[in-house]
Design an enzyme around this catalytic site. Structure first.
Site, mmCIF file in Angstrom:
data_model
loop_
_atom_site.group_PDB
_atom_site.id
_atom_site.type_symbol
_atom_site.label_atom_id
_atom_site.label_comp_id
_atom_site.label_asym_id
_atom_site.label_seq_id
_atom_site.Cartn_x
_atom_site.Cartn_y
_atom_site.Cartn_z
ATOM 1 N N ASP A 1 -35.138 58.574 21.994
ATOM 2 C CA ASP A 1 -33.976 58.992 21.219
ATOM 3 C C ASP A 1 -33.038 58.005 21.306
ATOM 4 O O ASP A 1 -32.657 57.203 22.086
ATOM 5 C CB ASP A 1 -33.406 59.927 22.555
ATOM 6 C CG ASP A 1 -33.893 61.371 22.343
ATOM 7 O OD1 ASP A 1 -34.586 61.897 21.559
ATOM 8 O OD2 ASP A 1 -33.972 62.036 23.552
ATOM 9 N N HIS B 1 -41.438 60.227 22.406
ATOM 10 C CA HIS B 1 -41.588 61.715 22.816
ATOM 11 C C HIS B 1 -42.022 62.298 21.250
ATOM 12 O O HIS B 1 -41.659 62.017 20.219
ATOM 13 C CB HIS B 1 -40.824 62.682 23.616
ATOM 14 C CG HIS B 1 -39.374 62.462 23.114
ATOM 15 N ND1 HIS B 1 -38.743 61.303 23.459
ATOM 16 C CD2 HIS B 1 -38.623 63.206 22.564
ATOM 17 C CE1 HIS B 1 -37.439 61.514 22.966
ATOM 18 N NE2 HIS B 1 -37.369 62.469 22.194
ATOM 19 N N HIS C 1 -40.789 59.460 18.303
ATOM 20 C CA HIS C 1 -39.570 58.572 18.803
ATOM 21 C C HIS C 1 -39.162 58.366 20.118
ATOM 22 O O HIS C 1 -39.444 59.274 20.949
ATOM 23 C CB HIS C 1 -38.508 59.241 17.871
ATOM 24 C CG HIS C 1 -37.995 60.839 18.336
ATOM 25 N ND1 HIS C 1 -38.719 61.938 18.359
ATOM 26 C CD2 HIS C 1 -36.916 61.041 18.821
ATOM 27 C CE1 HIS C 1 -38.186 62.740 18.683
ATOM 28 N NE2 HIS C 1 -36.910 62.428 19.364
ATOM 29 N N ARG D 1 -30.577 69.454 25.433
ATOM 30 C CA ARG D 1 -30.730 68.227 25.537
ATOM 31 C C ARG D 1 -29.489 67.543 26.286
ATOM 32 O O ARG D 1 -28.281 67.779 25.543
ATOM 33 C CB ARG D 1 -31.059 67.393 24.208
ATOM 34 C CG ARG D 1 -31.318 65.985 24.423
ATOM 35 C CD ARG D 1 -32.039 65.250 23.248
ATOM 36 N NE ARG D 1 -30.839 64.215 22.621
ATOM 37 C CZ ARG D 1 -31.106 63.784 21.650
ATOM 38 N NH1 ARG D 1 -32.217 63.673 20.915
ATOM 39 N NH2 ARG D 1 -30.057 62.933 21.149
HETATM 40 FE FE LIG Z 1 -36.058 63.299 21.038
#
Ligand SMILES: [Fe+2]
Length: 298
Positions: free
Chosen positions: A97, A249, A95, A264
């Site tokens: 983000d 990723h 995917h 994140r």
């Molecule tokens: Fe991600």
């Protein structure tokens, strides 16, 4: 100490040395990092000593931060940190983000907090290289297509899940979002074209669900070719930054039940544009509470 950039593979990834992430950077340093991101798509810093606030500060070198997530609350009393924690989600799907909002983050930073004794790598794929690998007839076709991305995707997974993971998924989908994007996105800084699909891509506009799934599978197979991928093995206290405009990723679920935790922080992005200049649109939901809008020249 001059900034040093060491390539990790032909097509994606570099290690950066000579930058003190605890200092306020000068303009040439930020420019060198942005150039490295433009060229290598993913850059890694080793032996960083950052806490959440430090990670937020470094992410801010590249622009205004988003909040943690449109639906998932921020971690540990922060505003901008999303816990990527194996207890709640393993993220083992390809995917980009938050592509279900009209302006997904321009870049993502991941900081290793708890790493696994084996496995637990993050794969990052170069979606511009994937586009260039397409045979010309497919490239020409892809240039014309639009795709709807949603957070209401299928969570059915082959492995058994836990109550904590089910709860995370419930919150993740609790408010629906859909955005219409070009299948081929033009990078505003480099002019590169990249395939803008991945796990949240639900259907190609104008195709039946069967044809859409088949075509997405073919396009995605170019993104996930081994040559286009950096496989990053984590140690504690590393910071990975990838260009979320032109990569996908995947967190490899190969570490059994060992705990794994990355924090994140993402940086607000612009509304993507396709080859014809047409911008993305929000189709369902309003994620303006999540992210400001980065203005870029048309
Ligand atoms: Fe991600």
């Amino acid at each position: 100490m001059p900034v040093s950039i060491r390539k990790l593979t032909s097509r994606i990834g570099a290690v950066v040395e000579g930058v003190d992430l605890t200092e306020t950077p000068d303009l040439p340093t930020v420019t060198a990092l942005r150039d490295a991101l433009n060229l290598h798509k993913a850059i890694v810093f080793d032996h960083v000593s950052l806490d959440n606030a430090g990670q937020e500060r470094v992410a801010r070198w590249f622009g205004e931060l988003t909040t943690a997530h449109p639906n998932v609350p921020a971690a540990d009393g922060t505003r901008n940190v999303l816990a990527v924690d194996s207890a709640t989600s393993k993220a083992n799907e390809w995917h980009t983000d938050v592509t279900f909002v009209v302006n997904p983050p321009q870049l993502t930073t991941l900081r290793s907090v708890v790493t696994t004794p084996y496995g637990g790598e993050t794969l990052i794929a170069n979606a511009a290289a994937a586009y260039l690998d397409l045979p010309e007839p497919l490239r020409v076709l892809a240039d014309t297509l639009r795709v709807v991305h949603t957070n209401q995707y299928d969570y059915a997974r082959p492995t058994s899940t836990t109550a904590q993971r089910l709860e995370y998924d419930r919150v993740f989908v609790s408010k629906p979002y859909e955005a219409g994007h070009p299948v081929v996105r033009v990078h505003p800084l480099t002019g590169e074209r990249g395939l803008f699909i991945g796990g949240f891509a639900k259907r190609i506009v104008g195709l039946s669900s069967g044809d859409s799934a088949d075509l997405l599978r073919i396009l995605q197979s170019y993104v996930t070719r081994p040559e286009n991928i950096l496989r990053w093995t984590w140690s504690p206290n590393q910071l990975l930054i990838f260009d979320n405009r032109i990569t996908q990723h995947y967190g490899v679920d190969n570490y059994d039940d060992h705990p794994r935790r990355l924090n994140r922080v993402t940086v607000a992005g612009e509304v993507p544009a396709g080859v014809d200049g047409r911008r993305s649109e929000q189709l369902v939901g309003d994620a303006s509470h999540y992210s400001g809008l980065l203005e870029v020249a048309a």
